[in-house]
Write an enzyme that holds these catalytic residues in place. Structure first.
Site, PDB file in Angstrom:
ATOM      1  CE1 TYR A  33     -12.419  13.006 -10.461  1.00 29.77           C
ATOM      2  CE2 TYR A  33     -12.189  11.493 -12.289  1.00 29.77           C
ATOM      3  CZ  TYR A  33     -12.701  12.652 -11.764  1.00 29.77           C
ATOM      4  OH  TYR A  33     -13.497  13.452 -12.545  1.00 29.77           O
ATOM      5  CE  LYS A 147      -9.737  13.633 -13.786  1.00 30.73           C
ATOM      6  NZ  LYS A 147     -11.001  14.189 -14.251  1.00 30.73           N
ATOM      7  CD  GLU A 179     -13.597  22.375 -15.921  1.00 26.42           C
ATOM      8  OE1 GLU A 179     -12.714  21.765 -16.553  1.00 26.42           O
ATOM      9  OE2 GLU A 179     -13.536  22.573 -14.687  1.00 26.42           O
ATOM     10  CG  LEU A 204      -9.092  18.864 -14.400  1.00 28.02           C
ATOM     11  CD1 LEU A 204      -8.802  18.614 -12.923  1.00 28.02           C
ATOM     12  CD2 LEU A 204      -9.678  17.617 -15.037  1.00 28.02           C
TER      13      LEU A 204
END
Ligand code: PDD
Length: 287
Positions: A33, A147, A179, A204
């Site tokens: 996505y 992702k 993250e 990411l």
């Protein structure tokens, strides 16, 4: 008026948008996505989001159903149909519908779904006050650069944060922050340099992170691209996160401890302003 979504070539009311039972996104989380922010009717850094989508799709070997120009036209049309000028556009591609079997199906057509979430980003209250984060173990797989729609670890991490009274989880591996559950994590040292983890398969590659780093370099802020520990974050001068749906948000407490004086710091505030300026005048920022 009900929200209009996009599904497999059609714009339709969300109540009518149905995905088949055997969709591999539903059964396996077999898909990827993207999400892009919108301000003043403009998609922010959309080119970079579409490039990351192309990369995620390539890594899991799903063909990209649309060109960048086609994606952009669909996104803009969806925003227009929903009367949205500020918010978030979510879009995902799964491997499609087939009898349940782990191997790639031979002739499945990717399922394409896209929806809007209207939201005040520029004047979000969280930007004024800052948010709390808590640290939790990073339980994700080893290809976080993709992702993927498999977000169970993030769901559990963010729910744990919520139950602890925080708005985001900072994920920790080997003592270092990787993250946020759905954002990139930054600290600012007491000496005023920004610290952010370098890109790798452990995180990411945030699109907002990338723009933020460009803006900070342009304004002469020192950047240290390296990992940082939870202990270092506790002692930081400032902390913040970035994401397409929040831009730049101050982090004012970590695990219940105030970051410095517990208020958004000056460097974070300046970077948020620079980001907002860039988002509302991208052509000028690029010059
Ligand atoms: N999340 N890291 C993770 C794990 C993320 O899920 C996201 C984005 C980011 C920030 O990336 P970007 O700046 O490109 O949005 C970092 C989106 C917003 C989401 O899942 O809703």
């Amino acid at each position: 008026m009900s929200r209009i979504v996009f599904l497999n070539g059609s714009f339709l009311p969300i109540e009518e948008a149905k995905v088949p039972f055997m969709d591999r996104g539903f059964l396996f989380g077999d898909g990827v996505y993207e999400g892009v922010g919108m301000l003043d009717g403009r998609l922010i850094d959309n080119e970079a989001h579409l490039e990351r989508l192309e990369r995620s799709l390539g890594e899991v070997r799903i063909a990209n159903p649309y060109s960048k120009a086609e994606w952009t036209a669909l996104q803009e049309e969806l925003a227009r149909r929903n009367g949205m000028t500020e918010g978030f556009i979510y879009f995902q591609v799964t491997r499609g519908v087939a009898e349940r079997d782990f191997f790639f199906p031979e002739n499945a057509k990717p399922t394409v779904a896209m929806f809007t979430q209207a939201k005040a980003i520029a004047n979000a209250p969280a930007a004024e006050k800052g948010i709390a984060v808590v640290t939790v173990p990073d339980l994700r797989w080893q290809r976080r650069d993709i992702k993927s729609i498999n977000l169970l670890a993030q769901v559990l991490a963010k729910q744990a944060a919520k139950e602890a009274g925080a708005q985001e989880a900072w994920l920790v591996e080997d003592g270092f922050v990787t993250e946020g559950g759905s954002s990139s994590a930054f600290i600012v040292t007491k000496a005023g340099s920004i610290v952010v983890r370098p890109l790798s398969q452990a995180i990411l590659p945030g699109i907002t992170r990338k723009s933020l780093l460009r803006l900070s370099q342009e304004s002469g802020i020192v950047l240290e691209e390296r990992r940082f520990t939870v202990a270092e974050a506790y002692e930081a001068g400032e902390a913040f996160l970035t994401s397409a749906s929040n831009f730049v948000l101050p982090v004012v407490s970590i695990d219940g401890r105030p970051v410095a004086d517990g208020r958004p710091g000056p460097i974070t505030t300046r970077l948020r302003q620079l980001y907002l300026q860039m988002a509302s005048a991208p052509a000028m920022a690029a010059e």
